[in-house]
Design a protein around this motif. Sequence first.
Motif, PDB file in Angstrom:
ATOM      1  N   PRO A  38       1.766   3.641   3.905  1.00 41.65           N
ATOM      2  CA  PRO A  38       0.755   2.927   3.103  1.00 41.65           C
ATOM      3  C   PRO A  38       1.128   2.890   1.613  1.00 41.65           C
ATOM      4  N   PHE A  39       0.772   1.784   0.981  1.00 37.20           N
ATOM      5  CA  PHE A  39       0.975   1.600  -0.451  1.00 37.20           C
ATOM      6  C   PHE A  39      -0.352   1.153  -1.065  1.00 37.20           C
ATOM      7  N   GLN A  40      -0.602   1.605  -2.281  1.00 37.30           N
ATOM      8  CA  GLN A  40      -1.831   1.183  -2.943  1.00 37.30           C
ATOM      9  C   GLN A  40      -1.648  -0.195  -3.555  1.00 37.30           C
ATOM     10  N   ALA A  41      -2.493  -1.128  -3.137  1.00 35.17           N
ATOM     11  CA  ALA A  41      -2.448  -2.490  -3.653  1.00 35.17           C
ATOM     12  C   ALA A  41      -3.202  -2.584  -4.978  1.00 35.17           C
ATOM     13  N   PRO A  42      -2.983  -3.670  -5.727  1.00 39.18           N
ATOM     14  CA  PRO A  42      -3.686  -3.832  -7.017  1.00 39.18           C
ATOM     15  C   PRO A  42      -5.202  -3.773  -6.902  1.00 39.18           C
ATOM     16  N   ASP A  43      -5.748  -4.145  -5.741  1.00 45.77           N
ATOM     17  CA  ASP A  43      -7.205  -4.117  -5.584  1.00 45.77           C
ATOM     18  C   ASP A  43      -7.723  -2.745  -5.181  1.00 45.77           C
ATOM     19  N   GLY A  44      -6.820  -1.756  -5.116  1.00 47.32           N
ATOM     20  CA  GLY A  44      -7.219  -0.397  -4.798  1.00 47.32           C
ATOM     21  C   GLY A  44      -7.163  -0.051  -3.326  1.00 47.32           C
ATOM     22  N   THR A  45      -6.994  -1.053  -2.474  1.00 50.43           N
ATOM     23  CA  THR A  45      -6.885  -0.784  -1.040  1.00 50.43           C
ATOM     24  C   THR A  45      -5.484  -0.285  -0.697  1.00 50.43           C
ATOM     25  N   MET A  46      -5.341   0.297   0.485  1.00 48.11           N
ATOM     26  CA  MET A  46      -4.040   0.753   0.955  1.00 48.11           C
ATOM     27  C   MET A  46      -3.491  -0.261   1.955  1.00 48.11           C
ATOM     28  N   LYS A  47      -2.254  -0.656   1.749  1.00 49.85           N
ATOM     29  CA  LYS A  47      -1.633  -1.658   2.617  1.00 49.85           C
ATOM     30  C   LYS A  47      -0.271  -1.188   3.100  1.00 49.85           C
ATOM     31  N   THR A  48       0.082  -1.611   4.299  1.00 49.01           N
ATOM     32  CA  THR A  48       1.433  -1.399   4.819  1.00 49.01           C
ATOM     33  C   THR A  48       2.245  -2.676   4.615  1.00 49.01           C
TER      34      THR A  48
END
Length: 470
Positions: free
Chosen positions: A354-364
């Motif tokens: 997982p990576f933290q996206a600019p909107d604060g969510t975690m994305k793969t």
Amino acid sequence: MTSSHRLSRRHLIGASAAVGAASALGLPAAARAAGTAAAPGGVVPIDWARLGSYGANDAAGRRVKAILAGSARYLIGPWYAGTYRSYLPDGYIDLRGTDERAIRLPAMAAVAATTALVTGVYDPRTLSAANATIRTRNLIRTIAARHLANNTNPATRWGNTWQSALWAYYTALAGWLFWDELDDRERGHLAAMTAWEADRLTTGNDVYLIGTSGEQLYEKRRDGTAVTPGDSKAEEDNWSAAVLSLAEAMMPGHPRAPVWARRNVELLLAAAACPADLTGGETINGIELSTWLRGTNIADDGTLDNHHILHPLYMVAFDQSLYEGFVYGLAGRAAPRAALHNITRVYSALVDLPFQAPDGTMKTIYQPRSGEIYYPEGNDWGTHFPFYFGNFDLLVSLTAQDTGIDPAAASWERHHNEEQLAMMARFDDGRTYGASGENTYYGREHRIGAMAGQAFLTLHLARKDKLRFT
């Protein structure tokens, strides 16, 4: 591949006499003479009968077959016709330079076309197989003849450059696949070119790619100090390994073959080296990682950076390591286990990290249940690369390097390659890309073709239970 699926050189060259100039750039009469030597340079031809036939009737096979058929049709059809319009006085086509555009692009096109032709995948709706064979042979024989191993003219020769090992690999692979269509002189040129580029790479050591200075094997030294900040050497290492593996597979009896084999393993291991390898006790293909490795190219979490960003496109560039399975398989041999080193680690990072996206969510990086890709730090090559990932998914699945990863690579292959086919469906001529921003690389169509050819060959070998690593 049974004889019914393969092209007859006698039939195709004979048929060329009836081909009109408007539909194909035919060979000059002086260039048509076929040689009789079976293996110039010690090349052992591919035993197609041993490999058997593969109808690509499984789901993944149908997808890759369609991608290869479309790409090969475009490259050897409209692209070739718009690029090569005349012969030079010496009987070769005018490559119009010696740089990457002039050499790598036609070499990649040749990989796509040869694979499609020899496997029966070629789609002749707009150009006959006979004419496609003439054009493909033109590419192979010209590129090999212009290599400095065969050419003393500084204005037209290529080789001995940063990327030339990769160009030689593509050309040699196409030539090996098309061996029956080449004459003795052309075969000799291929062998000389391949051996020359392979030998160049054996001059390096455990720090340098070539010689004892210049380009290094690693982005970071053992102590973590960056040698080339933001620029992993993984891709250069494994494309250099490619020509070594092909040289050794094609010419197993060559006096330098054992040296090529050893250097191939070294470069594969260096390409995928991570910090954990420097302190572990693993030995692969006779090399103890903790003592031989002098640095690293990927992180322990499986990511790598290139162009100063965490770059998923360069993570899937380990496809070049996995292609060694089919290269050695064509020779009836197992590829070195080093080609699989840390592939599971890299693939897990694509699917699960997982990576933290600019909107604060975690994305793969791989987006759930879709063909979309999330680029944690952006992508400087464009916006659409489904087959880059679908190709890698397929290779990972076929080599069982997705153990413990959920969803499995086969499910991602379907998502990504269905998106690739949707992109191709926008056009009638087999191409993939439209607007330049989709993929800014000038060889974007050729890259698709080369990947598709190698993916299809890997699939063929795997389905015939001839894809082995040891």
